[in-house]
Design a protein around this motif. Structure first.
Motif, PDB file in Angstrom:
ATOM      1  N   GLN A 365       0.844  -1.205   0.000  1.00 62.07           N
ATOM      2  CA  GLN A 365       0.000   0.000   0.000  1.00 62.07           C
ATOM      3  C   GLN A 365       0.880   1.256   0.000  1.00 62.07           C
ATOM      4  O   GLN A 365       0.691   2.153  -0.813  1.00 62.07           O
ATOM      5  CB  GLN A 365      -0.914   0.023   1.241  1.00 62.07           C
ATOM      6  N   ASN A 366       1.845   1.310   0.939  1.00 58.22           N
ATOM      7  CA  ASN A 366       2.674   2.514   1.031  1.00 58.22           C
ATOM      8  C   ASN A 366       3.666   2.622  -0.123  1.00 58.22           C
ATOM      9  O   ASN A 366       4.030   3.723  -0.527  1.00 58.22           O
ATOM     10  CB  ASN A 366       3.401   2.571   2.378  1.00 58.22           C
ATOM     11  N   TYR A 367       4.083   1.486  -0.660  1.00 59.75           N
ATOM     12  CA  TYR A 367       4.990   1.552  -1.812  1.00 59.75           C
ATOM     13  C   TYR A 367       4.267   2.200  -3.001  1.00 59.75           C
ATOM     14  O   TYR A 367       4.763   3.148  -3.611  1.00 59.75           O
ATOM     15  CB  TYR A 367       5.511   0.156  -2.199  1.00 59.75           C
ATOM     16  N   PHE A 368       3.079   1.669  -3.327  1.00 57.85           N
ATOM     17  CA  PHE A 368       2.400   2.164  -4.530  1.00 57.85           C
ATOM     18  C   PHE A 368       1.822   3.566  -4.355  1.00 57.85           C
ATOM     19  O   PHE A 368       1.598   4.264  -5.331  1.00 57.85           O
ATOM     20  CB  PHE A 368       1.334   1.162  -5.002  1.00 57.85           C
ATOM     21  N   GLU A 384     -14.445  -4.527  -4.645  1.00 54.80           N
ATOM     22  CA  GLU A 384     -13.491  -3.910  -3.713  1.00 54.80           C
ATOM     23  C   GLU A 384     -13.345  -2.405  -3.964  1.00 54.80           C
ATOM     24  O   GLU A 384     -12.358  -1.800  -3.559  1.00 54.80           O
ATOM     25  CB  GLU A 384     -12.094  -4.573  -3.842  1.00 54.80           C
ATOM     26  N   ALA A 385     -14.326  -1.814  -4.658  1.00 50.55           N
ATOM     27  CA  ALA A 385     -14.208  -0.397  -5.047  1.00 50.55           C
ATOM     28  C   ALA A 385     -13.972   0.510  -3.840  1.00 50.55           C
ATOM     29  O   ALA A 385     -13.168   1.439  -3.901  1.00 50.55           O
ATOM     30  CB  ALA A 385     -15.454   0.043  -5.809  1.00 50.55           C
ATOM     31  N   ALA A 386     -14.658   0.222  -2.726  1.00 48.04           N
ATOM     32  CA  ALA A 386     -14.526   1.077  -1.529  1.00 48.04           C
ATOM     33  C   ALA A 386     -13.089   1.059  -1.013  1.00 48.04           C
ATOM     34  O   ALA A 386     -12.533   2.096  -0.659  1.00 48.04           O
ATOM     35  CB  ALA A 386     -15.488   0.602  -0.445  1.00 48.04           C
ATOM     36  N   GLU A 387     -12.485  -0.138  -0.992  1.00 52.10           N
ATOM     37  CA  GLU A 387     -11.105  -0.258  -0.493  1.00 52.10           C
ATOM     38  C   GLU A 387     -10.120   0.462  -1.419  1.00 52.10           C
ATOM     39  O   GLU A 387      -9.207   1.143  -0.958  1.00 52.10           O
ATOM     40  CB  GLU A 387     -10.715  -1.734  -0.360  1.00 52.10           C
ATOM     41  N   PHE A 388     -10.322   0.324  -2.734  1.00 54.01           N
ATOM     42  CA  PHE A 388      -9.428   1.016  -3.673  1.00 54.01           C
ATOM     43  C   PHE A 388      -9.478   2.526  -3.447  1.00 54.01           C
ATOM     44  O   PHE A 388      -8.466   3.201  -3.517  1.00 54.01           O
ATOM     45  CB  PHE A 388      -9.809   0.702  -5.128  1.00 54.01           C
ATOM     46  N   ILE A 391      -7.898   3.472   0.320  1.00 61.74           N
ATOM     47  CA  ILE A 391      -6.452   3.336   0.516  1.00 61.74           C
ATOM     48  C   ILE A 391      -5.651   4.010  -0.590  1.00 61.74           C
ATOM     49  O   ILE A 391      -4.642   4.650  -0.335  1.00 61.74           O
ATOM     50  CB  ILE A 391      -6.076   1.852   0.687  1.00 61.74           C
ATOM     51  N   TYR A 392      -6.116   3.872  -1.842  1.00 59.32           N
ATOM     52  CA  TYR A 392      -5.309   4.391  -2.956  1.00 59.32           C
ATOM     53  C   TYR A 392      -5.918   5.612  -3.647  1.00 59.32           C
ATOM     54  O   TYR A 392      -5.322   6.148  -4.567  1.00 59.32           O
ATOM     55  CB  TYR A 392      -5.093   3.293  -4.008  1.00 59.32           C
ATOM     56  N   LYS A 393      -7.129   6.018  -3.217  1.00 62.92           N
ATOM     57  CA  LYS A 393      -7.850   7.152  -3.845  1.00 62.92           C
ATOM     58  C   LYS A 393      -8.037   6.917  -5.356  1.00 62.92           C
ATOM     59  O   LYS A 393      -7.904   7.822  -6.177  1.00 62.92           O
ATOM     60  CB  LYS A 393      -7.105   8.481  -3.618  1.00 62.92           C
ATOM     61  N   MET A 394      -8.334   5.659  -5.717  1.00 64.28           N
ATOM     62  CA  MET A 394      -8.570   5.321  -7.128  1.00 64.28           C
ATOM     63  C   MET A 394     -10.022   4.921  -7.318  1.00 64.28           C
ATOM     64  O   MET A 394     -10.556   4.126  -6.539  1.00 64.28           O
ATOM     65  CB  MET A 394      -7.682   4.132  -7.546  1.00 64.28           C
ATOM     66  N   ASN A 395     -10.660   5.469  -8.353  1.00 62.81           N
ATOM     67  CA  ASN A 395     -12.036   5.070  -8.681  1.00 62.81           C
ATOM     68  C   ASN A 395     -12.013   3.851  -9.590  1.00 62.81           C
ATOM     69  O   ASN A 395     -11.089   3.686 -10.389  1.00 62.81           O
ATOM     70  CB  ASN A 395     -12.760   6.210  -9.416  1.00 62.81           C
ATOM     71  N   VAL A 396     -13.050   3.010  -9.475  1.00 66.89           N
ATOM     72  CA  VAL A 396     -13.179   1.849 -10.373  1.00 66.89           C
ATOM     73  C   VAL A 396     -14.196   2.208 -11.455  1.00 66.89           C
ATOM     74  O   VAL A 396     -15.304   2.642 -11.151  1.00 66.89           O
ATOM     75  CB  VAL A 396     -13.659   0.602  -9.594  1.00 66.89           C
ATOM     76  N   VAL A 397     -13.791   2.057 -12.728  1.00 62.01           N
ATOM     77  CA  VAL A 397     -14.700   2.336 -13.844  1.00 62.01           C
ATOM     78  C   VAL A 397     -14.949   1.028 -14.591  1.00 62.01           C
ATOM     79  O   VAL A 397     -14.002   0.376 -15.041  1.00 62.01           O
ATOM     80  CB  VAL A 397     -14.091   3.386 -14.816  1.00 62.01           C
ATOM     81  N   VAL A 639      -1.739  -1.416   7.130  1.00 63.54           N
ATOM     82  CA  VAL A 639      -1.414  -0.074   6.628  1.00 63.54           C
ATOM     83  C   VAL A 639      -1.269   0.909   7.780  1.00 63.54           C
ATOM     84  O   VAL A 639      -0.343   1.715   7.812  1.00 63.54           O
ATOM     85  CB  VAL A 639      -2.527   0.442   5.683  1.00 63.54           C
ATOM     86  N   GLU A 640      -2.199   0.839   8.745  1.00 62.83           N
ATOM     87  CA  GLU A 640      -2.156   1.800   9.856  1.00 62.83           C
ATOM     88  C   GLU A 640      -0.855   1.665  10.651  1.00 62.83           C
ATOM     89  O   GLU A 640      -0.243   2.660  11.028  1.00 62.83           O
ATOM     90  CB  GLU A 640      -3.388   1.622  10.757  1.00 62.83           C
ATOM     91  N   TYR A 641      -0.427   0.418  10.896  1.00 63.04           N
ATOM     92  CA  TYR A 641       0.854   0.206  11.596  1.00 63.04           C
ATOM     93  C   TYR A 641       1.997   0.750  10.754  1.00 63.04           C
ATOM     94  O   TYR A 641       2.912   1.403  11.239  1.00 63.04           O
ATOM     95  CB  TYR A 641       1.092  -1.286  11.860  1.00 63.04           C
ATOM     96  N   ASP A 642       1.929   0.457   9.442  1.00 61.21           N
ATOM     97  CA  ASP A 642       3.039   0.853   8.569  1.00 61.21           C
ATOM     98  C   ASP A 642       3.059   2.367   8.342  1.00 61.21           C
ATOM     99  O   ASP A 642       4.113   2.935   8.081  1.00 61.21           O
ATOM    100  CB  ASP A 642       2.958   0.117   7.227  1.00 61.21           C
ATOM    101  N   ASP A 643       1.887   3.023   8.436  1.00 62.03           N
ATOM    102  CA  ASP A 643       1.840   4.480   8.244  1.00 62.03           C
ATOM    103  C   ASP A 643       2.741   5.199   9.249  1.00 62.03           C
ATOM    104  O   ASP A 643       3.420   6.166   8.917  1.00 62.03           O
ATOM    105  CB  ASP A 643       0.401   5.006   8.380  1.00 62.03           C
ATOM    106  N   VAL A 644       2.728   4.694  10.483  1.00 63.04           N
ATOM    107  CA  VAL A 644       3.572   5.292  11.529  1.00 63.04           C
ATOM    108  C   VAL A 644       5.039   5.140  11.130  1.00 63.04           C
ATOM    109  O   VAL A 644       5.823   6.086  11.155  1.00 63.04           O
ATOM    110  CB  VAL A 644       3.321   4.604  12.896  1.00 63.04           C
ATOM    111  N   MET A 645       5.392   3.903  10.742  1.00 61.91           N
ATOM    112  CA  MET A 645       6.776   3.649  10.321  1.00 61.91           C
ATOM    113  C   MET A 645       7.110   4.402   9.039  1.00 61.91           C
ATOM    114  O   MET A 645       8.247   4.795   8.811  1.00 61.91           O
ATOM    115  CB  MET A 645       6.980   2.156  10.081  1.00 61.91           C
ATOM    116  N   ASN A 646       6.080   4.588   8.191  1.00 62.25           N
ATOM    117  CA  ASN A 646       6.320   5.212   6.894  1.00 62.25           C
ATOM    118  C   ASN A 646       6.801   6.656   7.051  1.00 62.25           C
ATOM    119  O   ASN A 646       7.663   7.110   6.304  1.00 62.25           O
ATOM    120  CB  ASN A 646       5.044   5.170   6.048  1.00 62.25           C
ATOM    121  N   ASP A 647       6.231   7.374   8.051  1.00 63.54           N
ATOM    122  CA  ASP A 647       6.677   8.754   8.304  1.00 63.54           C
ATOM    123  C   ASP A 647       8.163   8.755   8.667  1.00 63.54           C
ATOM    124  O   ASP A 647       8.943   9.568   8.176  1.00 63.54           O
ATOM    125  CB  ASP A 647       5.854   9.389   9.443  1.00 63.54           C
ATOM    126  N   GLN A 648       8.540   7.800   9.537  1.00 60.48           N
ATOM    127  CA  GLN A 648       9.951   7.703   9.940  1.00 60.48           C
ATOM    128  C   GLN A 648      10.812   7.286   8.741  1.00 60.48           C
ATOM    129  O   GLN A 648      11.893   7.840   8.503  1.00 60.48           O
ATOM    130  CB  GLN A 648      10.105   6.674  11.063  1.00 60.48           C
TER     131      GLN A 648
END
Length: 694
Positions: A365-368, A384-388, A391-397, A639-648
């Motif tokens: 998630q954080n890589y892409f 899975e449109a809601a998840e896309f 997490i990624y702010k991508m719409n499904v068409v 993702v939430e755990y990695d978000d903290v590490m991602n800032d660091q």
């Protein structure tokens, strides 16, 4: 054709959006009379003209209609394939950083050429992400013909390349690679000591093929680069011996969350056994001194109770090889973390390799999310449109199909137990086999594939079993699954990205049968013969009803069931799909509502008898939604755990880059020194305080 599509599209927001995109396709088509008479040289010069226009201040959207028309013409000349109007719509969706949901067989690989070419004109690099190394190499070579014709370079990242080769591949205008290779290169780059050793350049645009598989299914586990720690083999073996002495009454297992917990009696029993073995400090398992033992005990329990041989892993060459729960493929070189892999090695009695410590890690998630523009394509993303978006702010068409779908999706058939179900499946396959209708059977594990294979041997049905061990071989077997009378058993995800054409795949047959035949009239005659045979066989398969897709059980994700179904009925071909279920299926056993079983039993299903009902189908869909929601929660937590590490991670990696780019590090050290001194003074002498309080 366009008018027919447009007429059928109204009502929902998706359809209105696609209608708007079709107007852009009209503009692309308007350029065709101007571009098709161009010579090859003039067509290649178009790339230089587009670059000049961008430098003059135009945007990619301004040149889109003409650029797409140019790619279509190049594709006709190099591949003999002309993009359909719906493929043009898919290309616009990709360029806009959205997900194009296109049915299997609608030509997603060709769609990617449109957005890739347009975005590569800027020379900032475009990454095309595929699900396996075979597809990365195949697509780079196949679609590379279009790019090379238009004056662009392509690169491909596969395992075992050296750093120079990787750097060259990343420097190309368009680079094909798997998600794992990209992620690991990013982590390795940020462990380098000099800028010149790094292989990647700044990110620009990525197109993710089979986007649901890469950004959702594989996003539950982060990428980790690790280094060795101390050897604790003796401990794993000793604790494993103790776990084997425990009974089922000594622990409670939760299959939903794959966890095992000792009961009170079980804890006491474990304490006594550990004391006897001299592994316990004091008499209480949960004393601080025994933290390490508790961890070993937990992992040994998990390995023995929750992880099953030939389902979660196989033993090969005295090693434990993980089986991917989604693809059924072996994951060579991958290991479970936290000592779980060592616990499984102790359980199976193979050589125990030392544990590893994490040196660098990142989630997909954080890589892409580091790409300024990210887009994707797949046959199944709507569920899975809601998840896309979250997490990624991508719409499904959802893109309409080029031809109407003629596949018939039948109601699920429901049996009392696995044996009845497999007997019914074998009988159904034999009936289709006798009429010549090809059958693709989707199973959820290698174990189930082999079990079904035994039933088919008894029925005298010739078949091939695909355990997804080799991507290339897998693609060749799946490609021919549409031949007359072919019966192919595959794990649900095997061979994704490979088109199943009725009557067989001409290119694969030429490759398989004429590989050693030199160029010349003899080879040309053999190619014509193969083409004629495939055309005749296709007609026979069409008369038999097209490809029959048979699911041996429902997967925990509806999306994967839809992927399997979508293998049949490509490009308006006829087809049939049906799922067979029973009370012993994992999905129903673990996640089905408790009342389901009691009600079913009250109906007293006779042995071998099948029922199908909307109520049952609804219950199964509810169970699948529960699992999907739970899996989404797991991924969200990762993702939430990695978000903290991602800032660091970002701060540290940026600092490293700054230091590597600086001619001297004096300024950086001086700044750090000043910051550190200020921080210490601020803490020891708080502002507004008296000197005696310092």
């Amino acid at each position: 054709m366009l008018g027919a599509i447009a007429k059928s599209l109204f009502g929902s927001a998706n359809d209105r959006y696609v209608k708007g995109l079709l107007k852009i396709v009209d503009k692309i088509n308007a350029f065709e009379p101007q571009i098709s008479p161009m010579s090859d040289e003039e067509l290649r010069d178009q790339t230089l003209k587009f670059r000049a226009r961008l430098e003059a201040g135009e945007t990619l959207d301004d040149i889109l209609p003409e650029a797409f028309a140019t790619v279509r013409e190049a594709s006709i000349r190099t591949l003999g394939m002309r993009h359909f109007d719906v493929q043009m719509v898919g290309g616009i969706v990709l360029h806009r950083g959205e997900i194009a949901e296109m049915r299997t067989g609608e030509g997603k690989t060709l769609v990617a050429t449109l957005a890739c070419y347009l975005n590569a004109i800027e020379r900032k690099g475009v990454h095309v992400v595929t699900v396996n190394d075979y597809l990365a190499a195949r697509d780079a070579e196949w679609m590379g013909q279009v790019y090379r014709f238009l004056g662009l370079t392509t690169g491909v990242i596969v395992p075992n390349l050296n750093e120079t080769q990787r750097r060259e591949a990343y420097a190309a205008d368009i680079t094909y690679a798997t998600n794992n290779e990209l992620g690991f290169d990013y982590l390795r780059d940020n462990m380098k000591h000099e800028r010149s050793q790094m292989v990647q350049r700044p990110y620009n645009f990525a197109v993710v093929d089979e986007v649901d598989s890469i950004l959702i299914d594989e996003a539950r586990t982060p990428l980790i680069i690790s280094g060795p720690t101390d050897d604790k083999s003796e401990m794993y073996i000793a604790v494993n011996a103790i776990v084997l002495k425990l009974d089922e009454a000594d622990y409670e297992k939760d299959e939903k969350s794959r966890s095992v917990i000792l009961t009170e009696d079980g804890t006491e029993k474990a304490e006594r056994l550990l004391e006897e073995a001299g592994l316990l400090v004091g008499s209480n398992l949960y004393d601080v001194e025994n933290t390490q033992i508790v961890h070993h005990l937990d992992q040994a329990l998990k390995a023995n109770v929750m992880f099953k041989r030939d389902i979660d892993y196989i033993v090969k060459d005295d090693q434990i090889v993980i089986i991917d729960e989604f693809t059924g493929r072996m994951m060579d070189g991958r290991r479970w973390s936290n000592g779980l892999h060592q616990a499984v090695e102790a359980k199976e009695g193979v050589q125990i390799k030392p544990e590893n410590q994490t040196l660098a890690s990142i989630t997909f998630q954080n890589y892409f999310r580091m790409y300024p523009k990210l887009s994707g394509m797949t046959g199944t993303a709507a569920t899975e449109a809601a998840e896309f978006f979250d997490i990624y702010k991508m719409n499904v068409v959802t893109i309409p199909t080029n031809n109407p779908i003629r596949r018939i999706d039948e109601e699920d058939e429901f049996y009392k137990n696995t044996t009845d179900k497999f007997q019914a499946i074998a009988k159904a396959i034999r009936e289709k086999y006798e009429t010549g209708q090809p059958v693709l059977v989707g199973t959820v594990s290698i174990e189930k594939s082999e079990m079904l294979s035994e039933f088919l041997h008894k029925e005298g049905v010739k078949h091939s079993v695909l355990n997804a061990r080799f991507h290339e071989q897998e693609a060749h077997i799946v490609a021919q699954a549409g031949r007359l009378g072919a019966v192919t058993i595959a794990t649900n995800m095997a061979g994704r990205g490979t088109d199943i054409q009725l009557g067989g795949n001409v290119e694969f047959r030429i490759d398989d049968e004429l590989r050693d035949m030199p160029e010349g009239p003899e080879r040309d005659a053999a190619i014509e013969r193969i083409k004629a045979e495939v055309a005749a066989e296709k007609q026979q398969v069409l008369d038999a009803g097209g490809l029959f897709v048979l699911g041996t059980e429902r997967h925990e994700s509806r999306r994967i069931d839809n992927q399997l179904r979508g293998r049949s009925g490509r490009q308006g071909d006829p087809g049939l799909s049906r799922f067979y279920l029973c009370l012993e299926d994992d999905l129903l056993r673990i996640f089905g509502p408790d009342t389901l079983f009691s009600r079913m039993m009250k109906n007293n299903l006779a042995d071998g008898e099948a029922i199908g009902s909307k109520w049952l189908s609804k219950a199964i869909e509810t169970a699948q939604k529960k699992v999907e929601a739970r899996n989404y929660d797991i991924r969200k937590q990762v993702v939430e755990y990695d978000d903290v590490m991602n800032d660091q991670r970002k701060v540290i990696y940026e600092q490293r880059a700054e230091i590597m780019d600086a001619e001297a590090v004096d300024d950086v050290v001086a700044d750090m020194r000043a910051d550190t001194v200020n921080a210490i003074v601020g803490e020891a002498c708080p502002p507004g305080s008296y000197p005696e309080q310092w």
